[in-house]
Design a protein around this motif. Structure first.
Motif, PDB file in Angstrom:
ATOM      1  N   ALA A  54       9.270  -7.390   7.441  1.00 53.11           N
ATOM      2  CA  ALA A  54       8.573  -6.583   8.496  1.00 53.11           C
ATOM      3  C   ALA A  54       9.262  -6.984   9.678  1.00 53.11           C
ATOM      4  O   ALA A  54       9.033  -6.513  10.437  1.00 53.11           O
ATOM      5  N   GLY A  55       9.930  -7.940   9.808  1.00 48.97           N
ATOM      6  CA  GLY A  55      10.435  -8.543  10.874  1.00 48.97           C
ATOM      7  C   GLY A  55       9.255  -9.441  11.567  1.00 48.97           C
ATOM      8  O   GLY A  55       8.352  -9.703  11.287  1.00 48.97           O
TER       9      GLY A  55
ATOM     10  N   PRO B 169       1.042  -1.155   0.204  1.00 50.04           N
ATOM     11  CA  PRO B 169       0.022   0.101  -0.007  1.00 50.04           C
ATOM     12  C   PRO B 169       0.830   1.221  -0.015  1.00 50.04           C
ATOM     13  O   PRO B 169       1.840   1.269   0.430  1.00 50.04           O
ATOM     14  N   GLU B 170       0.306   2.647  -0.530  1.00 45.17           N
ATOM     15  CA  GLU B 170       1.104   3.452  -0.591  1.00 45.17           C
ATOM     16  C   GLU B 170       1.689   4.172   0.857  1.00 45.17           C
ATOM     17  O   GLU B 170       2.733   4.599   0.823  1.00 45.17           O
ATOM     18  N   ASP B 171       0.904   3.794   1.782  1.00 43.95           N
ATOM     19  CA  ASP B 171       1.373   4.080   2.963  1.00 43.95           C
ATOM     20  C   ASP B 171       1.912   3.274   3.785  1.00 43.95           C
ATOM     21  O   ASP B 171       2.431   3.476   5.155  1.00 43.95           O
ATOM     22  N   ALA B 172       2.450   2.274   3.324  1.00 42.68           N
ATOM     23  CA  ALA B 172       2.989   0.899   4.053  1.00 42.68           C
ATOM     24  C   ALA B 172       4.575   1.700   4.502  1.00 42.68           C
ATOM     25  O   ALA B 172       5.282   2.392   3.924  1.00 42.68           O
ATOM     26  N   VAL B 173       4.856   1.136   5.687  1.00 44.03           N
ATOM     27  CA  VAL B 173       6.179   1.230   6.053  1.00 44.03           C
ATOM     28  C   VAL B 173       6.964   0.196   5.516  1.00 44.03           C
ATOM     29  O   VAL B 173       6.662  -0.983   5.555  1.00 44.03           O
ATOM     30  N   ILE B 174       8.175   0.329   4.678  1.00 46.89           N
ATOM     31  CA  ILE B 174       8.976  -0.376   4.012  1.00 46.89           C
ATOM     32  C   ILE B 174      10.314  -0.466   4.803  1.00 46.89           C
ATOM     33  O   ILE B 174      11.115   0.431   4.870  1.00 46.89           O
ATOM     34  N   SER B 175      10.533  -1.502   5.463  1.00 47.94           N
ATOM     35  CA  SER B 175      11.641  -1.942   6.206  1.00 47.94           C
ATOM     36  C   SER B 175      12.408  -2.933   5.911  1.00 47.94           C
ATOM     37  O   SER B 175      11.915  -3.986   4.898  1.00 47.94           O
TER      38      SER B 175
END
Length: 598
Positions: A130-131, A112-118
């Motif tokens: 994502a861990g 998603p556009e608002d996803a946190v990419i880790s």
């Protein structure tokens, strides 16, 4: 405080999954060190270890898995720190494009556009994730790691996409725990129905037929027939009406039931499902919308309810190729399916009857003691995508089911987002020899579909009302049940369900006619008997019958011919001595009639 400390031990599920997730990254790092050109896909922790999917030119051999294990142990000894960092979408894409990891790029694009990419970095290796993970590779004990298998798996479970290599592994904090697991696994291998069922010739699979489409050989087909006839007779005793409905239907039927909207990916469709100008058919994944037509055949009164409809149904489900396993997970299967149409006030009593029937069936075949119960509920956070109905309807259905389960004193766990799209269910769960859990039997409460199909009854007050429905199985999927029975009994099925109950073994050619006479008498009494007329030593005949798990062997020679007796041996090796044909017949008929499982 004790519970707080426990969450950082291997016995705690969350920590164990974190441990195994870290192992999957160690595996991926080892792969990139030894085979830099291999592309990375995904690598999660699972219930019994971990895996990682790789895009490789060809499958890995046993020796290559051993090399990967050795490299993983080196990485553990290096005690590399795992560091988490985040990147904006554009930077994340550029980062993975630079590393030439196309599967990671696709995953990022689909977020998603608002996803946190880790990402997680360990030494010279970095992976999109994502861990969570452990803080160091040194937390993983290298001598407790074992890579267990390498199988094919399609990217994202889609058979039209690239076929990858999935490497499975297991890991423990102590080597003796791994040794114990290996010993247990070796025992499991001996009981694995996918191996033992083929060796004993219960079933086979053929490439040109297709994955997940087993061929039942005479032995397997006979066991399923015995179970099916028994279940159908038992259901008839309990007031079920037998139905036989089509194996396919037009899309119109599935659109009414909701399967077209909620289950299309799991169906085999004949035609283009998106072409509204042409008629489209699909093989049935469930029987419910077909059996409703029996109820709808004419007007119904409250006096007709409950209406219990039962059918031995052949169903078709487009399971992911990576999920296929012997008879446990297949694409065509046969199920003891039933639907009860009832008045709301009859719900608890009828649910109790369904549970009693399921317990009776599972107990009789010897599986009940290892079963667990799961109350499968909807996920309120995902109401419009997967589920029919309103939040109020779901709360009513789940509250009603919770009360019934509590009244019946059922001990259960709760499974969020495990419900059917039309209602909550009680799933009776069972684990195979490797610990993988699947559902054997379900009992589902449905307060929605009757209205969608216009199902009504005239109540005592003359008013038209909408019934409730219970979807249920008695013994579940016959193929899956057979798989579990082979594993539970290590192939030595109880005599009442064994495909061959007796083998008559003539000692000499002179005894062949007498052996045929004995076999014919047993068959005439409804037992499953054969005779071995081969010109082989009797010891070999006994040994082979024992290996084939035949419950009883009747050795007949000159003395038996003279006295009209049979010398009885059990597959356990016990010699029961000589007895008359009538006495043996009575012994076996009693064992079959009582459905003994010991």
């Amino acid at each position: 405080m004790a519970e707080e400390n426990n969450q950082y031990t291997f016995e705690h599920e969350t920590y164990r999954k974190t441990y195994w997730h870290t192992c999957s990254h160690i595996l991926a790092q080892a792969m990139k060190r030894l085979h830099p050109d291999v592309k990375l896909a995904i690598g999660p922790a699972i219930d019994n270890g971990f895996y990682y999917d790789f895009d490789t030119p060809e499958p890995f051999s046993e020796s290559q898995l051993e090399e990967l294990e050795a490299e993983m142990r080196k990485i553990c000894k290096e005690k590399l720190k795992l560091e988490r960092f985040e990147l904006p979408r554009a930077d994340a894409l550029a980062f993975m494009e630079e590393k030439d990891e196309p599967y990671k790029v696709e995953l990022i694009r689909d977020l998603p556009e608002d996803a946190v990419i880790s990402f997680y970095r360990q030494g010279d290796f970095t992976d999109l994730c994502a861990g969570p993970h452990l803080d160091s590779t040194g937390r993983v004990k290298g001598n407790g790691i074992k890579l267990t298998a390498c199988n094919a798996a399609y990217w994202r479970g889609d058979s039209s996409r690239k076929q990858l290599q999935r490497i499975y592994g297991i890991a423990f904090p102590k080597k003796d725990e791994l040794d114990a697991w290996v010993a247990k696994r070796e025992e499991a291998l001996k009981r694995d129905h996918n191996k033992l069922g083929r060796e004993l010739e219960y079933f086979t699979t053929v490439d040109v037929i297709g994955q997940g489409l087993p061929v039942m050989l005479p032995k397997g087909a006979r066991v399923i027939q015995v179970l099916q006839r028994w279940v159908e007779d038992e259901e008839q005793k309990r007031g079920y009406l037998l139905t036989k409905t089509p194996l396919m239907a037009k899309s119109d039927l599935y659109k009414i039931s909701g399967h077209w909207d909620h289950y299309l990916d799991g169906m085999f469709v004949l035609g283009d499902p998106h072409d509204e100008t042409r008629e489209c058919f699909a093989l049935r994944p469930m029987t419910c919308p077909f059996q409703y037509q029996v109820y709808l055949n004419r007007a119904r009164s409250y006096r007709d309810l409950p209406m219990r409809l039962g059918e031995t149904s052949t169903l078709f489900r487009n399971e992911d190729s990576g999920e296929m396993h012997g008879l446990i997970r297949v694409r065509q299967f046969t199920i003891s399916e039933g639907h009860l149409v009832l008045r709301p006030e009859q719900l608890e009593e009828e649910f109790k009857g369904c549970l009693d029937l399921a317990k009776y069936c599972l107990g009789t075949v010897g599986l009940l003691d290892k079963c667990t119960f799961r109350f499968s509920q909807w996920d309120p956070a995902n109401p419009n995508n997967k589920y029919e109905g309103t939040a109020e309807q779901w709360e009513l259905a789940q509250a009603t089911m919770a009360k019934i389960l509590d009244d019946l004193d059922v001990t259960y766990t709760i499974g969020i987002d495990e419900a059917a799209f039309y209602g909550p269910k009680l799933d009776i769960q069972y684990r195979n020899v490797y610990g993988k859990e699947d559902t054997l039997v379900t009992i589902q409460i449905d307060m929605l579909l009757a209205k969608q199909f216009g199902m009504e009854y005239t109540d005592a007050d003359g008013q038209k009302k909408t019934p409730y429905i219970i979807h249920r199985t008695s013994l579940g999927c016959y193929e899956r049940t057979l798989a579990y029975l082979i594993e539970e009994y290590a192939g030595a099925l109880p005599a009442w369900m064994a495909p061959e109950q007796v083998r008559v073994l003539p000692v000499t050619d002179r005894a062949c006619d007498y052996a045929a006479e004995v076999a014919r008498r047993l068959e005439g009494e409804g037992l499953r008997a054969t005779a071995d007329y081969r010109n082989e030593k009797i010891g070999k005949k006994i040994r082979e019958a024992t290996l084939e798990k035949v419950p009883y062997m009747l050795v007949v020679g000159d003395r038996d011919m003279e006295h009209q007796t049979v010398s009885v041996r059990h597959r356990s090796g016990e010699d029961l001595g000589a007895m008359s044909q009538s006495d043996f017949l009575a012994l076996l008929q009693d064992e079959v009639e009582r459905k003994c499982i010991k």
